[in-house]
Scaffold this motif. Structure first.
Motif, short mmCIF file in Angstrom:
data_model
loop_
_atom_site.label_atom_id
_atom_site.label_comp_id
_atom_site.label_asym_id
_atom_site.label_seq_id
_atom_site.Cartn_x
_atom_site.Cartn_y
_atom_site.Cartn_z
N HIS A 273 0.86 -1.18 0.00
CA HIS A 273 0.00 0.00 0.00
C HIS A 273 0.89 1.23 0.00
CE1 HIS A 273 -3.21 2.46 2.45
NE2 HIS A 273 -3.05 2.91 1.23
N ASN A 274 0.77 2.08 -0.99
CA ASN A 274 1.69 3.21 -1.09
C ASN A 274 1.04 4.50 -1.57
OD1 ASN A 274 3.45 0.63 -1.76
ND2 ASN A 274 4.70 2.22 -0.79
N LYS A 275 1.51 5.56 -0.98
CA LYS A 275 1.06 6.88 -1.40
C LYS A 275 2.25 7.53 -2.08
CE LYS A 275 -2.03 10.02 1.00
NZ LYS A 275 -3.04 9.09 1.45
N VAL A 276 2.05 8.05 -3.28
CA VAL A 276 3.13 8.72 -3.99
C VAL A 276 2.78 10.19 -4.14
CG1 VAL A 276 4.41 8.82 -6.16
CG2 VAL A 276 3.66 6.61 -5.25
N GLU A 277 3.69 11.04 -3.73
CA GLU A 277 3.46 12.46 -3.89
C GLU A 277 4.65 13.05 -4.62
OE1 GLU A 277 2.75 13.41 0.14
OE2 GLU A 277 0.58 13.19 -0.05
N GLY A 278 4.43 14.14 -5.32
CA GLY A 278 5.52 14.75 -6.06
C GLY A 278 5.02 15.11 -7.43
N LYS A 279 5.79 14.72 -8.44
CA LYS A 279 5.38 15.06 -9.80
C LYS A 279 4.02 14.45 -10.09
CE LYS A 279 7.46 14.68 -13.98
NZ LYS A 279 8.39 13.82 -14.69
N LEU A 280 3.87 13.20 -9.69
CA LEU A 280 2.58 12.56 -9.80
C LEU A 280 2.06 12.32 -8.39
CD1 LEU A 280 3.29 9.92 -12.53
CD2 LEU A 280 1.78 11.91 -12.72
N ASP A 281 0.76 12.31 -8.29
CA ASP A 281 0.15 12.20 -6.98
C ASP A 281 -0.89 11.09 -7.03
OD1 ASP A 281 -1.04 12.63 -4.59
OD2 ASP A 281 -1.25 14.80 -4.82
N TYR A 282 -0.56 9.95 -6.46
CA TYR A 282 -1.53 8.85 -6.50
C TYR A 282 -1.28 7.88 -5.35
CZ TYR A 282 2.19 6.04 -8.61
OH TYR A 282 3.37 5.38 -8.85
N THR A 283 -2.30 7.06 -5.09
CA THR A 283 -2.19 6.03 -4.08
C THR A 283 -2.44 4.69 -4.75
OG1 THR A 283 -3.04 7.53 -2.45
CG2 THR A 283 -3.13 5.20 -1.89
N SER A 284 -1.66 3.69 -4.39
CA SER A 284 -1.93 2.37 -4.94
C SER A 284 -1.97 1.34 -3.81
CB SER A 284 -0.85 1.98 -5.95
OG SER A 284 0.39 1.85 -5.29
N LEU A 285 -2.80 0.35 -4.02
CA LEU A 285 -2.86 -0.78 -3.09
C LEU A 285 -2.94 -2.02 -3.95
CD1 LEU A 285 -3.21 -2.28 -0.46
CD2 LEU A 285 -5.58 -1.51 -0.36
N ILE A 286 -1.82 -2.77 -4.00
CA ILE A 286 -1.81 -3.95 -4.86
C ILE A 286 -1.68 -5.23 -4.03
CG2 ILE A 286 -0.97 -2.82 -6.95
CD1 ILE A 286 1.83 -3.82 -6.23
N ILE A 353 0.33 7.93 -17.27
CA ILE A 353 0.06 6.50 -17.06
C ILE A 353 1.33 5.69 -17.22
CG2 ILE A 353 -1.31 4.53 -17.84
CD1 ILE A 353 -3.04 6.75 -16.80
N GLU A 354 2.11 6.04 -18.22
CA GLU A 354 3.35 5.33 -18.49
C GLU A 354 4.26 5.32 -17.26
OE1 GLU A 354 4.17 3.84 -21.29
OE2 GLU A 354 6.31 3.42 -20.90
N SER A 355 4.42 6.47 -16.62
CA SER A 355 5.32 6.46 -15.47
C SER A 355 4.67 5.80 -14.26
CB SER A 355 5.84 7.87 -15.15
OG SER A 355 4.80 8.76 -15.06
N ARG A 357 2.77 3.23 -14.55
CA ARG A 357 2.92 1.81 -14.88
C ARG A 357 4.32 1.33 -14.52
NH1 ARG A 357 1.03 -1.52 -19.58
NH2 ARG A 357 2.73 -2.85 -20.20
N ASN A 358 5.32 2.13 -14.85
CA ASN A 358 6.68 1.73 -14.50
C ASN A 358 6.85 1.60 -13.00
OD1 ASN A 358 7.42 1.64 -17.15
ND2 ASN A 358 8.25 3.72 -17.18
N ALA A 359 6.31 2.56 -12.29
CA ALA A 359 6.45 2.54 -10.83
C ALA A 359 5.68 1.36 -10.23
CB ALA A 359 5.96 3.85 -10.25
N LEU A 360 4.48 1.11 -10.73
CA LEU A 360 3.67 0.02 -10.17
C LEU A 360 4.29 -1.35 -10.50
CD1 LEU A 360 0.12 1.47 -10.86
CD2 LEU A 360 1.05 0.86 -8.63
N THR A 361 4.87 -1.45 -11.68
CA THR A 361 5.54 -2.70 -12.06
C THR A 361 6.68 -2.99 -11.10
OG1 THR A 361 5.02 -2.27 -14.37
CG2 THR A 361 6.75 -3.88 -13.93
N LYS A 362 7.45 -1.95 -10.84
CA LYS A 362 8.58 -2.11 -9.94
C LYS A 362 8.08 -2.47 -8.54
CE LYS A 362 12.82 0.07 -8.61
NZ LYS A 362 12.45 0.23 -7.20
N ARG A 363 6.99 -1.82 -8.15
CA ARG A 363 6.43 -2.08 -6.83
C ARG A 363 5.99 -3.54 -6.70
NH1 ARG A 363 4.80 2.99 -4.93
NH2 ARG A 363 6.74 2.79 -3.81
N ALA A 364 5.35 -4.04 -7.73
CA ALA A 364 4.88 -5.43 -7.70
C ALA A 364 6.08 -6.39 -7.65
CB ALA A 364 4.01 -5.72 -8.91
#
Ligand code: ADP
Ligand code: MG
Length: 636
Positions: A273-286, A353-355, A357-364
């Motif tokens: 579960h992660n919150k990302v802030e900065g250039k992009l601002d989103y939360t993901s829970l995978i 979306i591209e970035s 996706r890269n971040a979520l892929t790495k997270r997974a």
């Protein structure tokens, strides 16, 4: 009465009928899940309306205080679950509640064993849904009015859970759906509001819509008399789970939320579960599920994360956020940057979306790496379920090749079992002095691979070899190339060069033997002619007389067979026939003066090399005939 208002009786679709029946008979030990399913549907319906309301606010109108109500009627022995969500029209009710549109339903039903405990688990994985109402009720009534339709266009659906249901038009003052359950005798525990509240808390605390129930308390009326008073009470936390802070969320809440979004019955294996802030601002829970779905290997099956924008549900199965080889990952992503009007088409073009996706892929991948480090046993379970799909990774995702390589698991000649449990890191740590390559063998199944003649010299020298037997393996290896600076080498390709693993004496001995057998090699070459690319002496065999290998740059046999069985002819494919000079049969062959006998024996040895690697003979009848002839000569 207009035709559309008429009452009609319709039959359930066959698959729906079967599922309904199963539901009633296999899940009674876990009755309370019906409430989770119905609340989940109500919450979905509200999510859908909120989304549709973005483009058409008139659908929501004044009735914008979204909630789910649960009411108990002890006298009638009913409970009802009502929402003011998107609702259903008459046609929708008939289709949504009378059929199952899910792909793989028939296949799923076939896979049931009749063993109630096992089946209950399978049904859980398939998703229990609306039909779970029938676990606790002998009659289910659904009253619904779709957003945008008049009060007189509402519909009532009634079924007693057998082959049929009834539909008729009714008047319904408010938008949305009520599901009214008449409880079976053995389910009246659910008439207890305290019990019901606890179940709501357990299963629906994370649902972002308030779930409201009546609360009885003692109040005082105008005359000063004590009186029972009823008040509404919100039972759940009603805050999107992912928007809360990690430290205040319990594991059980994460697990329940997983079940809500995945329709899975089992707990997830792990999550992040992660919150990302900065250039992009989103939360993901995978989440990584514990069990693979039925359609895991189907690359077209729906997949992806649930997408929210600023807490508003936008779509299910947003597949742009993860690569295909991570299609088993479930979860939500909630962005503060995307537009509320984003569509599937726009998602494909959005650079944000591209970035993500890269971040979520790495997270997974990191999540899997962590699991492998922390709990090897659990990681093994993961691998057994999803390894096949992860093996697609190196071909699909060049940038993460190294990360994925570390997550791969293989069977090897050291383990003697077909369990894929060895990492490449482990393999490399066990490499012999002077070994500079990672060796592997591929065949149709573990047994054939592990018993391949090509492994003989490796076994003799105690060199570990990866044993590959999944359909995808050769494809995988063609993309891996190297690991930790070591190249991969298919033992069935090229002439064997063990490099520094051979000593000087061995090399000298080889050159001597090659001279000694020069004539034999020529005789065999003349006989086999066009059948083979070349004939040569080999030192890779100890027990077998001969083997077949392909050139270094040619496609491996396993891949060739798979492609050819799919009807795709592949050019080339001539192989090199290697003979073992140490083998007594070859010594015999070397001395054989009788031309017929020489030919028969050579052909038998050639065909056997084909059989030993799991291949098919061009002319099996000739093989049998020759072999029998030789056997008879033997006994004569
Ligand atoms: P799922 O939720 O996985 O789609 P269900 O069996 O739970 O499967 O529900 C079947 C369908 O019935 C839903 O997809 C939805 O279209 C419809 N449905 C069920 N409950 C409601 C509701 N409360 N409001 C609107 N539609 C509903
Ligand atoms: Mg549902």
């Amino acid at each position: 009465m207009p035709v559309k208002a008429k009452k009609e009786t319709l039959g359930f679709q066959t698959e729906a009928k079967q599922l309904l029946h199963l539901m009633i008979h296999s899940l009674y030990s876990n009755k309370e899940i019906f409430l989770r399913e119905l609340i989940s549907n109500a919450a979905d319906a509200i999510d859908k309306l909120r989304f549709e309301g973005l483009a058409r606010p008139e659908l929501i109108g004044e009735d914008n205080d979204f909630k789910i109500r649960i009411d108990i009627d002890k006298d009638a022995k009913t409970i009802s679950i009502s929402d003011n969500g998107v609702g259903m029209s008459r046609e929708e009710v008939i289709v949504q509640l009378g059929t199952i549109a899910k792909s793989g339903t028939a296949q799923f039903l076939d896979s049931l064993t009749g063993d109630q405990k096992k089946d209950a688990q399978l049904i859980g994985q398939f998703g229990v849904g609306f039909y779970s109402s029938f676990i606790v009720s002998d009659k289910v009534t659904v009253e619904s009015r779709a957003a945008g339709l008049d009060a007189s266009d509402a519909v009532r659906w009634v079924s007693v859970g057998e082959a049929e249901f009834e539909v008729e038009n009714i008047e319904k003052a408010e938008r949305g759906t009520s599901v009214i359950l008449r409880l079976k005798g053995d389910a009246d525990e659910f008439l207890d509001s305290w019990r019901l509240k606890n179940i709501v808390k357990k299963y629906a605390d994370h649902v972002s819509v308030p779930v409201v129930m009546k609360k009885e308390s003692i109040g005082v009326d105008d005359d000063g008399d004590k009186k029972k008073k009823e008040e509404d009470e919100v039972v759940n936390t009603a805050k999107a789970l992912w928007s809360r802070s990690r430290s205040e969320i319990k594991d059980d809440e994460y697990k329940e939320f997983y079940k809500h979004i995945s329709h899975d019955f089992l707990d997830p294996m792990t999550w992040s579960h992660n919150k990302v802030e900065g250039k992009l601002d989103y939360t993901s829970l995978i989440y990584i599920p514990a069990k693979a779905p039925f359609d895991l290997l189907q690359r077209e099956a729906p997949r992806g994360l649930k997408l929210y924008v600023q807490r508003v549900f936008i779509m299910d199965e947003a597949e742009q956020f993860l690569p295909l080889y991570l299609r088993f990952v479930k979860g939500v992503v909630d962005s503060n940057d995307l537009s509320l009007n984003i569509s599937r088409e726009l998602l494909q073009k959005d650079p944000a979306i591209e970035s993500m996706r890269n971040a979520l892929t790495k997270r997974a991948l990191d999540l899997l790496e962590k699991l492998a480090k922390k709990d090897a046993e659990k990681y093994q379970e993961f691998w057994d379920e999803f390894g096949q799909v992860l093996k697609e990774g190196p071909a699909e995702d060049f940038n993460n090749k190294e990360k994925i390589s570390k997550l791969l698991r293989f069977a090897t000649t050291n383990s003697d079992s077909n369990t894929q449990s060895q990492s490449l890191t482990n393999y490399v740590s066990r490499m012999k002095d002077g070994q500079d390559k990672i060796y592997y063998v591929v065949a149709e199944n573990f047994h054939t691979a592990n018993n391949s003649p090509l492994l003989e010299v490796f076994k003799k020298k105690g060199i570990e070899v990866l044993v590959l037997f999944d359909r995808i393996d050769e494809w995988l290896m063609s993309h891996l190339m190297e690991f930790d600076g070591k190249q991969f080498q298919d033992v069935a390709k090229g002439s064997l060069d063990l490099g520094d693993l051979e000593d000087k004496a061995e090399k000298e001995e080889k050159t001597k033997v090659e001279k000694q057998f020069k004539d034999l090699v020529k005789r065999i070459t003349d006989l086999l002619g066009e059948k083979v690319e070349e004939v040569r002496i080999t030192h890779r065999l100890t027990d077998s007389p001969a083997c077949l290998v392909v050139n270094e740059d040619e496609m491996g046999m396993q891949m060739r067979r798979i492609l050819e069985s799919a009807g795709q002819p592949i050019p080339g494919g001539k192989r090199t026939f290697e003979i073992n000079p140490e083998h007594p049969l070859l010594a015999k062959l070397n001395d054989e003066a009788d031309v017929d006998r020489f030919n028969d024996l050579t052909m038998v040895i050639y065909d056997q090399a084909m059989l030993a690697e799991g291949g098919q003979l061009e002319e099996p009848a000739s093989y049998v005939k020759r072999l029998n002839k030789l056997l008879l000569e033997l006994s004569a």
